[in-house]
Design a protein around this motif. Structure first.
Motif, PDB file in Angstrom:
ATOM      1  N   GLY A 223      48.641  27.303  53.750  1.00  0.00           N
ATOM      2  CA  GLY A 223      48.894  28.736  53.627  1.00  0.00           C
ATOM      3  C   GLY A 223      47.630  29.532  53.384  1.00  0.00           C
ATOM      4  N   PHE A 224      47.661  30.795  53.817  1.00  0.00           N
ATOM      5  CA  PHE A 224      46.541  31.718  53.638  1.00  0.00           C
ATOM      6  C   PHE A 224      47.108  33.095  53.313  1.00  0.00           C
ATOM      7  N   THR A 225      46.514  33.763  52.316  1.00  0.00           N
ATOM      8  CA  THR A 225      46.991  35.073  51.873  1.00  0.00           C
ATOM      9  C   THR A 225      45.823  36.039  51.734  1.00  0.00           C
ATOM     10  N   ILE A 226      46.027  37.256  52.211  1.00  0.00           N
ATOM     11  CA  ILE A 226      45.128  38.367  51.929  1.00  0.00           C
ATOM     12  C   ILE A 226      45.800  39.240  50.876  1.00  0.00           C
ATOM     13  N   GLY A 227      45.091  39.524  49.791  1.00  0.00           N
ATOM     14  CA  GLY A 227      45.656  40.329  48.710  1.00  0.00           C
ATOM     15  C   GLY A 227      44.913  41.641  48.528  1.00  0.00           C
ATOM     16  N   ILE A 228      45.659  42.721  48.395  1.00  0.00           N
ATOM     17  CA  ILE A 228      45.090  44.035  48.115  1.00  0.00           C
ATOM     18  C   ILE A 228      45.578  44.473  46.737  1.00  0.00           C
ATOM     19  N   HIS A 229      44.649  44.827  45.861  1.00  0.00           N
ATOM     20  CA  HIS A 229      44.966  45.154  44.473  1.00  0.00           C
ATOM     21  C   HIS A 229      44.798  46.653  44.250  1.00  0.00           C
ATOM     22  N   ASP A 230      45.813  47.275  43.696  1.00  0.00           N
ATOM     23  CA  ASP A 230      45.821  48.715  43.446  1.00  0.00           C
ATOM     24  C   ASP A 230      45.785  48.951  41.940  1.00  0.00           C
ATOM     25  N   ILE A 261      41.254  54.809  35.105  1.00  0.00           N
ATOM     26  CA  ILE A 261      40.557  53.947  36.055  1.00  0.00           C
ATOM     27  C   ILE A 261      41.467  53.758  37.269  1.00  0.00           C
ATOM     28  N   ASP A 262      40.955  54.101  38.441  1.00  0.00           N
ATOM     29  CA  ASP A 262      41.725  53.989  39.679  1.00  0.00           C
ATOM     30  C   ASP A 262      40.847  53.351  40.744  1.00  0.00           C
ATOM     31  N   GLY A 263      41.495  52.654  41.675  1.00  0.00           N
ATOM     32  CA  GLY A 263      40.738  52.071  42.769  1.00  0.00           C
ATOM     33  C   GLY A 263      41.457  50.882  43.371  1.00  0.00           C
ATOM     34  N   THR A 264      40.755  50.164  44.215  1.00  0.00           N
ATOM     35  CA  THR A 264      41.357  49.040  44.922  1.00  0.00           C
ATOM     36  C   THR A 264      40.410  47.848  44.930  1.00  0.00           C
ATOM     37  N   GLY A 265      40.996  46.683  45.208  1.00  0.00           N
ATOM     38  CA  GLY A 265      40.233  45.464  45.374  1.00  0.00           C
ATOM     39  C   GLY A 265      40.890  44.597  46.430  1.00  0.00           C
ATOM     40  N   VAL A 266      40.152  43.640  46.928  1.00  0.00           N
ATOM     41  CA  VAL A 266      40.694  42.742  47.940  1.00  0.00           C
ATOM     42  C   VAL A 266      40.233  41.323  47.629  1.00  0.00           C
ATOM     43  N   TYR A 287      44.681  24.811  45.412  1.00  0.00           N
ATOM     44  CA  TYR A 287      44.448  26.156  45.941  1.00  0.00           C
ATOM     45  C   TYR A 287      43.166  26.749  45.392  1.00  0.00           C
ATOM     46  N   LEU A 288      42.687  27.730  46.130  1.00  0.00           N
ATOM     47  CA  LEU A 288      41.433  28.409  45.816  1.00  0.00           C
ATOM     48  C   LEU A 288      41.609  29.895  46.073  1.00  0.00           C
ATOM     49  N   ASN A 289      41.270  30.711  45.065  1.00  0.00           N
ATOM     50  CA  ASN A 289      41.307  32.171  45.204  1.00  0.00           C
ATOM     51  C   ASN A 289      39.887  32.710  45.110  1.00  0.00           C
ATOM     52  N   THR A 290      39.480  33.499  46.096  1.00  0.00           N
ATOM     53  CA  THR A 290      38.140  34.081  46.070  1.00  0.00           C
ATOM     54  C   THR A 290      38.044  35.144  44.975  1.00  0.00           C
ATOM     55  N   PRO A 291      36.832  35.607  44.654  1.00  0.00           N
ATOM     56  CA  PRO A 291      36.726  36.771  43.771  1.00  0.00           C
ATOM     57  C   PRO A 291      37.472  37.970  44.351  1.00  0.00           C
ATOM     58  N   THR A 292      37.968  38.819  43.476  1.00  0.00           N
ATOM     59  CA  THR A 292      38.511  40.107  43.898  1.00  0.00           C
ATOM     60  C   THR A 292      37.351  41.098  43.942  1.00  0.00           C
ATOM     61  N   PHE A 293      37.150  41.721  45.089  1.00  0.00           N
ATOM     62  CA  PHE A 293      36.053  42.664  45.283  1.00  0.00           C
ATOM     63  C   PHE A 293      36.581  44.064  44.960  1.00  0.00           C
ATOM     64  N   TYR A 294      36.249  44.563  43.777  1.00  0.00           N
ATOM     65  CA  TYR A 294      36.780  45.835  43.299  1.00  0.00           C
ATOM     66  C   TYR A 294      35.803  46.983  43.547  1.00  0.00           C
ATOM     67  N   GLU A 324      31.397  49.125  41.234  1.00  0.00           N
ATOM     68  CA  GLU A 324      31.939  47.932  41.874  1.00  0.00           C
ATOM     69  C   GLU A 324      31.734  46.727  40.954  1.00  0.00           C
ATOM     70  N   TYR A 325      32.625  45.774  41.069  1.00  0.00           N
ATOM     71  CA  TYR A 325      32.384  44.482  40.439  1.00  0.00           C
ATOM     72  C   TYR A 325      33.266  43.431  41.098  1.00  0.00           C
ATOM     73  N   ARG A 326      32.924  42.169  40.853  1.00  0.00           N
ATOM     74  CA  ARG A 326      33.630  41.062  41.474  1.00  0.00           C
ATOM     75  C   ARG A 326      34.096  40.089  40.404  1.00  0.00           C
ATOM     76  N   THR A 327      35.376  39.773  40.430  1.00  0.00           N
ATOM     77  CA  THR A 327      35.919  38.795  39.491  1.00  0.00           C
ATOM     78  C   THR A 327      35.442  37.398  39.894  1.00  0.00           C
ATOM     79  N   PRO A 328      35.626  36.396  39.032  1.00  0.00           N
ATOM     80  CA  PRO A 328      35.199  35.032  39.384  1.00  0.00           C
ATOM     81  C   PRO A 328      36.172  34.362  40.370  1.00  0.00           C
ATOM     82  N   TRP A 329      35.738  33.230  40.918  1.00  0.00           N
ATOM     83  CA  TRP A 329      36.604  32.367  41.707  1.00  0.00           C
ATOM     84  C   TRP A 329      37.670  31.753  40.802  1.00  0.00           C
ATOM     85  N   LYS A 330      38.809  31.427  41.399  1.00  0.00           N
ATOM     86  CA  LYS A 330      39.879  30.749  40.671  1.00  0.00           C
ATOM     87  C   LYS A 330      40.241  29.462  41.411  1.00  0.00           C
ATOM     88  N   PHE A 331      40.339  28.360  40.652  1.00  0.00           N
ATOM     89  CA  PHE A 331      40.691  27.065  41.213  1.00  0.00           C
ATOM     90  C   PHE A 331      41.991  26.585  40.566  1.00  0.00           C
TER      91      PHE A 331
END
Length: 513
Positions: A223-230, A261-266, A287-294, A324-331
């Protein structure tokens, strides 16, 4: 004539911005939320799959669907031990999830599935009330100690926060620039007697996931997922200090702060589930989740009241800036097993190193005429990232859960979570960090939250193609609150234990077709 220059004028003209460690940590964390079935088993379904909520953790879980499904979830969240404050309420209705999966058979044993799901990954609703003695320490002293320590030498210094500006203008009753053009760092000292702090937050992070998944011979699921964070955060705090007797006859100092605080991340998520033994339902999930790019916009209004009167030029202060900031990877790794059709067992382990959070400075922006869009470039904020490494650490999340079905149309569920602390012992807010994150800061308090424990229960009922699932979650967490970081031997506040205990009730209605 005395010339007065104010840091607020600089903030209004600065195109560059970054954010502070504790505020980034507030946005980075996630709750246990989704469908009532997922919550009921403590979210331990990353190897069991076949629940729409696994789309945001292990996308391969959607590959186990054999029929299409539509589901929606509604909940009620209540904080324990606090009263409503400002616009934050103790109990709130929460729209938690809405999504669907379309299952398409590709062969006798193969499926290709497409899914979309919205869920509330973070609920910011929280009320905090704390009071304690100061014994001579004071928030107002913090600014003076930064002057004395050489951390603030001019209004251009990135350590000169919005709080410093207000106290410099108001409580110290000084001009920022002397007649000779020198930045004035002289100020009187005021000792604090006690303090009271109240804060109310509300808002949420909504996550919108788009998923593609399938299986190979009913043995391997991908499986593969694209996530958009609001992000939608609203907070208001009031910090009151009672001062000891002094020559200026100041009795109280109150810092009133509102921040949005308002904005989006992916982000992007990939996962696999496989059955190592063909004759066994035992499953392993990875599974592996990339950083969220906010990319976020922060706005605040902050005022200082002395003896119930506003002091200082341009008080209250207003600021609005992007960062802008980037969260860490998640394993993550998970195990799942089923016994016939009446028992399912799951366990999940996740790891995220929050010390690797990347705070970034926006260097500039450009306009793309072809797409009619603005793009920004950014670089890592080295000073703030050093402070993040000193403050935050790796977090391990353990989730276990079980589902028992005494009848094919009735399910009983139970789950448990343990989340280790993300803050290092004796971590503190970095008052001396040379960063625009500090320059834009409008508060001084911080909380070093400890581990989180969650207990979950659930029930499920089926009728033909319809299902109704119910869940209850009790979340427990303690933290050490400090009104400001200690800045000198005579300016060390006491830490105070605070609680964040919440009840959540939720229901999910789903239709399979």
């Amino acid at each position: 004539m005395k010339r007065l220059y104010f840091a607020a004028l600089m903030m209004a003209s600065l195109p560059l911005a970054a954010q502070e460690t504790y505020e980034m940590a507030e946005v980075s964390t996630q709750d246990l939320n989704g469908t009532a079935r997922y919550v009921g088993v403590g979210g331990a379904m990353e190897a069991l799959g076949a629940d729409i909520s696994t789309m945001s953790t292990n996308p391969a879980g959607i590959g186990l669907f054999r029929k299409s499904q539509l589901s929606a979830s509604l909940g009620l969240v209540s904080q324990q031990g606090e009263e409503s404050f400002a616009s934050a309420n103790k109990t709130n209705v929460s729209f938690d999830q809405l999504g669907f999966v379309i299952a398409m058979r590709t062969s006798k044993t193969g499926f290709f599935n497409v899914g979309f799901n919205y869920h509330k990954s973070r609920n910011f609703n929280q009320i905090l009330s704390v009071a304690d003695r100061l014994d001579g320490a004071s928030q107002s002293k913090l600014t003076l100690d930064k002057f004395a320590g050489g951390y603030i030498k001019s209004s251009n210094d990135a350590t000169y926060s919005q709080v410093d500006v207000l106290y410099h203008e108001g409580l110290y009753d000084t001009n920022l620039i002397d007649n000779n053009g020198t930045f004035n760092t002289g100020a009187a000292r005021f000792n604090g007697d006690n303090y009271q702090y109240r804060r109310g937050n509300y808002g949420y992070i909504g996550e919108y996931d788009i998923n593609l998944s399938g299986n190979i011979n009913n043995r391997v699921y991908l499986g593969f997922t694209i996530g958009i964070h609001d992000v939608n955060y609203r907070g208001h705090s009031v910090y009151d200090e009672t001062l000891q007797p002094n020559a200026m006859n100041l009795n109280t100092a109150t810092l009133d702060d509102s921040r949005n605080i308002d904005g989006t991340g992916v982000d992007f998520k990939a996962g696999v589930i496989f059955r190592p033994i063909a004759e066994s339902p035992f499953r392993v999930g990875l599974y592996l989740n990339t950083p969220t790019f906010y990319k976020l916009t922060s706005r605040n209004s902050t005022g200082l009241l002395l003896n119930d009167q506003k002091f200082g030029n341009q008080n209250p202060r207003y600021a609005s800036y992007e960062y802008e900031y980037r969260t860490p990877w998640k394993f993550g790794a998970s195990l799942g097993h089923t016994v016939d059709n009446f028992l399912a067992l799951g366990a999940t382990f996740e790891y995220t190193n929050y010390g690797a959070t990347d705070a970034r400075i926006i260097d500039g922006s450009s306009y793309d005429w072809w797409t009619d869009s603005y793009y920004s470039s950014s670089s890592s904020d080295a000073s703030m990232n050093d402070h993040i490494k000193q403050t935050l650490k790796g977090v391990a999340t353990v989730k276990v859960g079980a589902e028992f079905k005494p009848d094919k149309d009735i399910a009983v569920r139970v789950g448990y979570n343990h989340v280790t602390p993300m803050y290092k012992k004796d971590a503190s807010r970095g008052v001396d960090v040379w960063s625009l994150g500090n320059y834009n800061s409008s508060s001084t308090e911080y909380i070093n939250w400890q581990s989180t424990n969650r207990l979950t229960l659930g029930l499920g009922f089926g009728l033909d193609n319809w299902k109704i699932d119910l869940a209850y979650q009790y979340s427990m967490q303690k933290g050490q609150f400090l009104p400001f970081a200690g800045s000198a031997d005579d300016n060390l506040p006491f830490d105070k234990t605070v609680n964040n205990n919440r009840h959540q009730w939720m229901a999910t209605v789903s239709y399979t077709f």
